[in-house]
Design a protein around this motif. Structure first.
Motif, PDB file in Angstrom:
ATOM      1  N   ARG A 110     -13.179 -92.015  12.674  1.00 14.00           N
ATOM      2  CA  ARG A 110     -12.633 -90.701  12.314  1.00 14.00           C
ATOM      3  C   ARG A 110     -12.499 -90.606  10.794  1.00 14.00           C
ATOM      4  O   ARG A 110     -12.154 -91.579  10.127  1.00 14.00           O
ATOM      5  N   LEU A 111     -12.786 -89.439  10.298  1.00 14.50           N
ATOM      6  CA  LEU A 111     -12.610 -89.163   8.883  1.00 14.50           C
ATOM      7  C   LEU A 111     -11.119 -88.941   8.622  1.00 14.50           C
ATOM      8  O   LEU A 111     -10.481 -88.122   9.297  1.00 14.50           O
ATOM      9  N   VAL A 112     -10.561 -89.656   7.661  1.00 12.04           N
ATOM     10  CA  VAL A 112      -9.137 -89.557   7.366  1.00 12.04           C
ATOM     11  C   VAL A 112      -8.899 -88.348   6.465  1.00 12.04           C
ATOM     12  O   VAL A 112      -9.471 -88.247   5.380  1.00 12.04           O
ATOM     13  N   THR A 113      -8.028 -87.458   6.923  1.00 12.03           N
ATOM     14  CA  THR A 113      -7.713 -86.257   6.150  1.00 12.03           C
ATOM     15  C   THR A 113      -6.272 -86.251   5.647  1.00 12.03           C
ATOM     16  O   THR A 113      -5.965 -85.537   4.686  1.00 12.03           O
ATOM     17  N   ASP A 114      -5.390 -87.003   6.291  1.00  9.80           N
ATOM     18  CA  ASP A 114      -3.999 -87.049   5.843  1.00  9.80           C
ATOM     19  C   ASP A 114      -3.925 -87.703   4.465  1.00  9.80           C
ATOM     20  O   ASP A 114      -4.414 -88.829   4.291  1.00  9.80           O
ATOM     21  N   PRO A 115      -3.345 -87.061   3.477  1.00  8.21           N
ATOM     22  CA  PRO A 115      -3.327 -87.593   2.108  1.00  8.21           C
ATOM     23  C   PRO A 115      -2.682 -88.977   2.004  1.00  8.21           C
ATOM     24  O   PRO A 115      -3.188 -89.847   1.292  1.00  8.21           O
ATOM     25  N   ASP A 116      -1.564 -89.176   2.697  1.00  8.90           N
ATOM     26  CA  ASP A 116      -0.882 -90.468   2.617  1.00  8.90           C
ATOM     27  C   ASP A 116      -1.721 -91.578   3.245  1.00  8.90           C
ATOM     28  O   ASP A 116      -1.810 -92.682   2.697  1.00  8.90           O
ATOM     29  N   GLU A 117      -2.349 -91.284   4.383  1.00  3.23           N
ATOM     30  CA  GLU A 117      -3.179 -92.307   5.022  1.00  3.23           C
ATOM     31  C   GLU A 117      -4.423 -92.593   4.186  1.00  3.23           C
ATOM     32  O   GLU A 117      -4.883 -93.744   4.115  1.00  3.23           O
ATOM     33  N   THR A 148     -14.381 -88.670  -2.520  1.00  4.91           N
ATOM     34  CA  THR A 148     -14.344 -89.908  -1.746  1.00  4.91           C
ATOM     35  C   THR A 148     -14.005 -89.631  -0.289  1.00  4.91           C
ATOM     36  O   THR A 148     -13.039 -88.922   0.012  1.00  4.91           O
ATOM     37  N   ALA A 149     -14.803 -90.186   0.611  1.00 11.15           N
ATOM     38  CA  ALA A 149     -14.535 -90.099   2.044  1.00 11.15           C
ATOM     39  C   ALA A 149     -13.942 -91.416   2.512  1.00 11.15           C
ATOM     40  O   ALA A 149     -14.407 -92.491   2.123  1.00 11.15           O
ATOM     41  N   VAL A 150     -12.912 -91.336   3.331  1.00 13.07           N
ATOM     42  CA  VAL A 150     -12.281 -92.524   3.907  1.00 13.07           C
ATOM     43  C   VAL A 150     -12.434 -92.455   5.422  1.00 13.07           C
ATOM     44  O   VAL A 150     -12.078 -91.452   6.045  1.00 13.07           O
ATOM     45  N   LEU A 151     -12.954 -93.513   5.992  1.00 10.59           N
ATOM     46  CA  LEU A 151     -13.229 -93.584   7.422  1.00 10.59           C
ATOM     47  C   LEU A 151     -12.278 -94.592   8.055  1.00 10.59           C
ATOM     48  O   LEU A 151     -12.034 -95.661   7.484  1.00 10.59           O
TER      49      LEU A 151
END
Length: 212
Positions: A110-117, A148-151
């Motif tokens: 899943r692509l992380v969208t929550d700023p803190d996570e 930047t994408a975070v997975l």
């Protein structure tokens, strides 16, 4: 404990498998590079990338334009981490092997969208490579975060396989006058090399020296 699934159940050399979740953590936490397997545009891709772990979640990152990360969002992926510890030289070519520790993780990324996570994931990535660097260097800017994408990938479905020890030859081959044993592989950090444009007086931080 690691729960076996049809994808994580070992078909060969089952005795090398481990169901201890701590062994999974050990393999992941001592690695630097993983390989992300994903189907993109109908074709399989295996991409090397850095990663970090927070609890039972693995984080990967890359450019928002990376084809592999775009394809992985919401898709079934496979991530592997491998440590090669040595070459196992037997008396017969067939019985040669390697000593290794490996982990295979399956799941829906899943692509992380929550700023803190997102920040927690990036911190884990940084600390995986050089512990202490996150608090030492400048944090990502808003513009850099936007690029930047975070997975994220759950560690719920994973397998661990470990091979250590001496060669295992056929009984009749032990009488052959052939050297057999293990050629260990040892990886070590070198001395830090300062940036040529680094101003005078900036010493190498202690947390980097600890990597030597």
């Amino acid at each position: 404990m690691l729960s076996a699934t049809p994808r994580t159940s070992l078909g060969r050399e089952k005795h090398r498998g481990s169901t201890d979740r701590n062994d999974l953590y050990q393999v992941l936490d001592t690695g630097l590079v993983c390989h992300l397997g994903v189907v993109a545009d109908g074709h399989p891709m295996v991409v090397p990338t850095c990663y970090g772990r927070v609890g039972d979640t693995l984080y990967l990152h890359g450019s928002t334009g990376a084809r592999s990360l775009r394809a992985a969002d919401g898709a079934e992926v496979c991530v592997t981490v491998t440590h090669l510890d040595g070459l196992v030289l037997a008396r017969s070519i067939f019985s040669h092997s390697v000593n290794y520790r490996s982990a295979v993780v399956y799941g829906r990324a899943r692509l992380v969208t929550d700023p803190d996570e997102r920040m927690d994931g990036l911190r884990a990535l940084s600390e995986q490579l050089v512990p202490g660097q996150w608090d030492y260097a400048r944090r990502p800017s808003r513009k850099e975060l936007a690029a930047t994408a975070v997975l994220a990938l759950s560690l719920e479905e994973a397998s661990v396989k470990i091979r250590q020890g001496a060669p295992e030859d056929e009984d009749e081959d032990y009488a052959l006058p052939v050297w057999a044993g293990v050629l260990p592989l040892v990886t070590a950090w070198g001395k830090p090399e300062p940036d040529p444009v680094l101003p005078e007086g900036i010493e190498t931080p202690v947390h980097i020296l600890r990597r030597e």
